[in-house]
Design a protein around this motif. Structure first.
Motif, short mmCIF file in Angstrom:
data_model
loop_
_atom_site.label_atom_id
_atom_site.label_comp_id
_atom_site.label_asym_id
_atom_site.label_seq_id
_atom_site.Cartn_x
_atom_site.Cartn_y
_atom_site.Cartn_z
N PRO A 7 51.20 65.59 50.86
CA PRO A 7 51.42 66.77 50.35
C PRO A 7 50.42 67.92 50.94
N ARG A 8 50.68 69.31 51.03
CA ARG A 8 49.86 70.25 51.51
C ARG A 8 48.91 70.63 50.73
N ILE B 128 50.37 59.97 41.87
CA ILE B 128 50.04 59.30 42.87
C ILE B 128 51.42 59.12 43.46
N GLY B 129 52.38 58.79 42.70
CA GLY B 129 53.75 58.42 43.35
C GLY B 129 54.45 59.86 43.51
N ASP B 130 54.43 60.71 43.16
CA ASP B 130 55.02 62.17 43.57
C ASP B 130 54.15 62.53 45.05
N GLY C 68 51.15 66.86 37.69
CA GLY C 68 52.27 67.82 37.96
C GLY C 68 52.56 67.78 39.50
N PHE C 69 53.54 68.88 39.83
CA PHE C 69 54.17 68.64 41.50
C PHE C 69 54.59 70.07 41.58
N GLY C 70 54.81 70.38 42.96
CA GLY C 70 55.65 71.42 43.26
C GLY C 70 56.28 70.98 44.62
N LEU C 71 57.55 71.32 44.82
CA LEU C 71 58.06 70.97 46.01
C LEU C 71 59.26 72.26 46.43
N VAL C 72 58.95 72.39 47.82
CA VAL C 72 59.79 73.40 48.41
C VAL C 72 61.04 73.00 48.88
N THR D 150 55.36 68.85 47.84
CA THR D 150 54.70 69.59 48.43
C THR D 150 53.27 69.74 48.13
N TRP D 151 52.99 69.83 46.59
CA TRP D 151 51.72 69.62 46.25
C TRP D 151 51.69 69.07 44.94
N VAL D 152 50.75 68.28 44.41
CA VAL D 152 50.40 67.53 43.38
C VAL D 152 49.06 67.92 42.66
#
Length: 686
Positions: A173-174, A579-581, A606-610, A587-589
């Motif tokens: 993750p960034r 952890i799993g994400d 939570g998460f974000g994905l680009v 991209t970020w957790v």
């Protein structure tokens, strides 16, 4: 516009210092934050804030920071407020080396956009105290780090504080975010207030401190689904024309209720004490009508019921007065003017501005909150008792009320209101069900939850394309053989996405929400990624979800309130989710202490994905989204939920690498009674 954003590369402006700035009083502001810091601790709070500032400026800023602490209960550093319009600019305008970093900058600015944020100058996105950062120095440092970041670095965020950029790898993750993570024995409300005043922890709510908020649209869809299913369950109908839904709150997330009621086809009456909030939702077109006279509200309800209008009416006043007036009408005429009821005030934060007592006006409440916090607390609790008393009378007459997971019933019970259930050993049951227990829990257990996306081009045409792609994806899934209970959910969501563009839901970024399960989310992500790759979409798409989802949050009074095996107070699911994400490609957790029911009452991830059109993005999306849903479905399956068992078995049939431990059901409950009844209690000696 890109040149204007170059300021984000510079970090905190210190040489020369910007001039001292006052708050913009044309904007709404957070209530004064309460704390009980001693004098030495107040010195520590100022010292902590000065860590962001070189010693040459300490003499200028020390008194200023101390003044903010005295006057507002927290050091926000108003001097460093951005002087450019804060909003979600197109991705190409951001001065960053990495598209992923630019996408995160976009999401942060969207969270702080005055059109989106509840208290933008206090860095609060929604919920009364859901922070993006703790102070403006953190904002500027974070933006500077993101402008410098490459694809082999990870930014670490400690409760709003950017700890720094650390070497990692391309697949990591960034950003990794934690908010409010406090040792369990110290997660008390008073400790939080003091630690927030010290600047050492922060309540990130759910999607505020993880940079994934998309404006009130984020809850419109879930509210619409809840109201529709409430009609089915409580009123026995799919047609809510002429039915009246009474609730409260038009601020942050609660601002969605008026729009959701109209989309569901009913009459929405929403009380709100802040005139600014009422006017804001009316100006945005989310609220049809405003009224401050209860006589007119009652008259309008009668007219709308007779005409079966789908209309939203904002009552500027305290909801307790509205409930009590509805009781008066019922007792005087025998006419029940409300069919469905709930509450969406920020009761997770009842004593710091999340709930205003009926005994005081709005402005007077803020004065008492600041000067006499103990009196304010007492008035809030008395107000909650009055509200519940009125609701109980209407419920006895045939109204159906549910708790919206905002800690309303929890705080009402703590105040002494009649909301308990006799003989409940878990303390999880109330006189009225949580909407998760009664309405949404089985939907979550099927794997359906609030999937979201943001078109980073900023172009409404891109959002329209994604809507069309989503319609196609759902129609294709429905063309396959799916269980009836799953088909119902997809049909509701097909109706939503077909109509979404007509309802003018965008506030801030060009974003959309759609409830979907594991299959739908992975297919939607693949479709969007392909559209970015072939140029159908002009720029990458950011996908995320509300933490209020299948596996995002462990919250015994909301998200996991229908977990009945005794594990509702555990938090393994949310931690494992984050952890799993992280190692599956997000991209970020983010991992937070606290959620929609308040700090210390839940843990959420939570998460974000680009989606940038690459094969790598497609691979990450499939791997991560499948886990992100299946984690929670498997946990709900193990607790005994039949819908979750159905979804788990279907997932294992589709993916041969997926093997989940299934529960064996006890067939003979009399056996349990007999075994327990014959056991002699064991006495433990100290």
């Amino acid at each position: 516009m890109a040149g204007e954003l170059e300021v984000l590369c510079r970090g905190l402006e210190l040489d020369p210092l910007p001039p001292a700035r006052k708050r913009d009083e044309s904007l709404p502001h957070a209530p004064i934050r309460g704390h009980s810091l001693t004098v030495p601790e107040q010195r520590m709070a100022v010292q902590n804030a000065l860590r962001y500032i070189p010693p040459s400026a300490h003499r200028v800023l020390a008194e200023e920071f101390a003044s903010e602490l005295r006057n507002y209960g927290h050091i926000y550093m108003y001097r460093f407020l951005p002087q450019f319009p804060v909003r979600a600019y197109p991705l190409k305008d951001f001065p960053a080396k990495s598209k992923h970093a630019a996408a995160m900058m976009l999401m942060i600015l969207n969270n702080l956009d005055p059109q989106v944020a509840q208290f933008p100058q206090e860095l609060v996105t929604y919920g009364g105290n859901g922070q993006v950062f703790s102070n403006w120095a953190q904002f500027w440092l974070t933006m500077q780090y993101l402008s410098q970041m490459n694809e082999e670095q990870t930014l670490v965020m400690y409760s709003g504080h950017p700890l720094g950029l650390f070497p990692s790898n391309y697949g990591a993750p960034r950003i990794v975010i934690t908010n409010g993570m406090v040792i369990p024995n110290y997660s008390s409300r008073q400790n939080y207030d003091n630690m927030f005043a010290l600047g050492v922890t922060m309540y990130g709510q759910m999607t505020a401190g993880s940079y994934c908020y998309i404006g009130p649209q984020g809850i419109v869809h879930g509210t619409m689904i809840t109201v529709l299913n409430a009609g089915r369950k409580y009123l026995g109908t799919d047609d809510l024309a002429g039915k009246v839904f009474v609730t409260s709150g038009l601020g942050g997330m609660s601002g969605a209720q008026a729009k959701a009621a109209v989309i569901a086809g009913c009459i929405g009456i929403v009380a709100e004490v802040s005139l600014d909030a009422v006017k804001k939702r009316h100006a945005q077109g989310w609220l049809h009508e405003m009224e401050s006279d209860l006589d007119q509200v009652i008259l309008r309800i009668r007219v709308a019921r007779k005409a079966k209008e789908a209309v939203s009416i904002g009552y500027h006043g305290n909801v307790v007065n509205l409930w009590e007036r509805l009781v008066e009408e019922y007792e005087r005429t025998g006419q029940l003017l409300v069919d469905l009821g709930s509450d969406q005030t920020s009761c997770h934060n009842p004593f710091n501005g999340g709930y205003y007592p009926v005994q005081l006006g709005y402005e007077e409440s803020q004065e008492v909150l600041a000067a006499e916090p103990d009196r304010f607390r007492n008035l809030v609790q008395k107000s909650l008792v009055r509200q519940v008393t009125a609701i109980n009378k209407l419920a006895e007459g045939g109204m159906f009320f549910w708790d919206y997971g905002n800690a309303f019933l929890l705080e009402a019970r703590r105040a002494g209101a009649d909301v308990g259930v006799e003989g409940d050993p878990t303390s999880l049951k109330f006189r009225y069900p949580s909407y998760v227990q009664d309405l949404m829990g089985d939907i979550f257990s099927l794997g359906f939850g609030p999937f979201r996306w943001v078109c980073t081009s900023g172009n409404p045409a891109d959002l329209q394309v994604t809507d069309q792609l989503a319609v196609r994806v759902i129609e294709n899934i429905l063309a396959e053989e799916v269980p009836p209970v799953v088909e119902t959910q997809y049909q509701d969501n097909l109706r939503w996405i077909r109509e979404a563009g007509q309802h003018h839901l965008v506030v801030g970024s060009q974003a959309r929400i759609l409830y979907s399960d594991r299959v739908g989310r992975t297919r939607l992500a693949q479709a969007f990624n392909c559209a970015v790759r072939d140029g159908t979409l002009q720029a990458p798409v950011v996908i995320s979800r509300d933490h209020h989802d299948v596996s995002g949050t462990d919250s015994p009074y909301r998200e996991t309130s229908n977990i009945s095996d005794g594990s509702a107070f555990t938090a393994d699911m949310a931690v494992q989710n984050c952890i799993g994400d992280a190692f599956r490609g997000a991209t970020w957790v983010a991992l937070h202490n606290g959620g929609g029911v308040g700090w210390g009452e839940a843990v959420n991830g939570g998460f974000g994905l680009v989606l940038d059109g690459t094969e790598e993005a497609a691979r990450r999306a499939v791997l991560m989204l499948a886990w992100d849903v299946s984690n929670g479905v498997a946990r709900r399956c193990w607790s005994g939920n039949k819908n979750a068992l159905l979804a788990t078995q279907a997932a294992m049939e589709e993916d041969t690498l997926l093997r989940i431990t299934l529960p064996h059901e006890v067939q003979d409950e009399e056996l349990l009674e007999a075994v327990v009844a014959t056991q002699t209690p064991q006495i433990w000696n100290a």
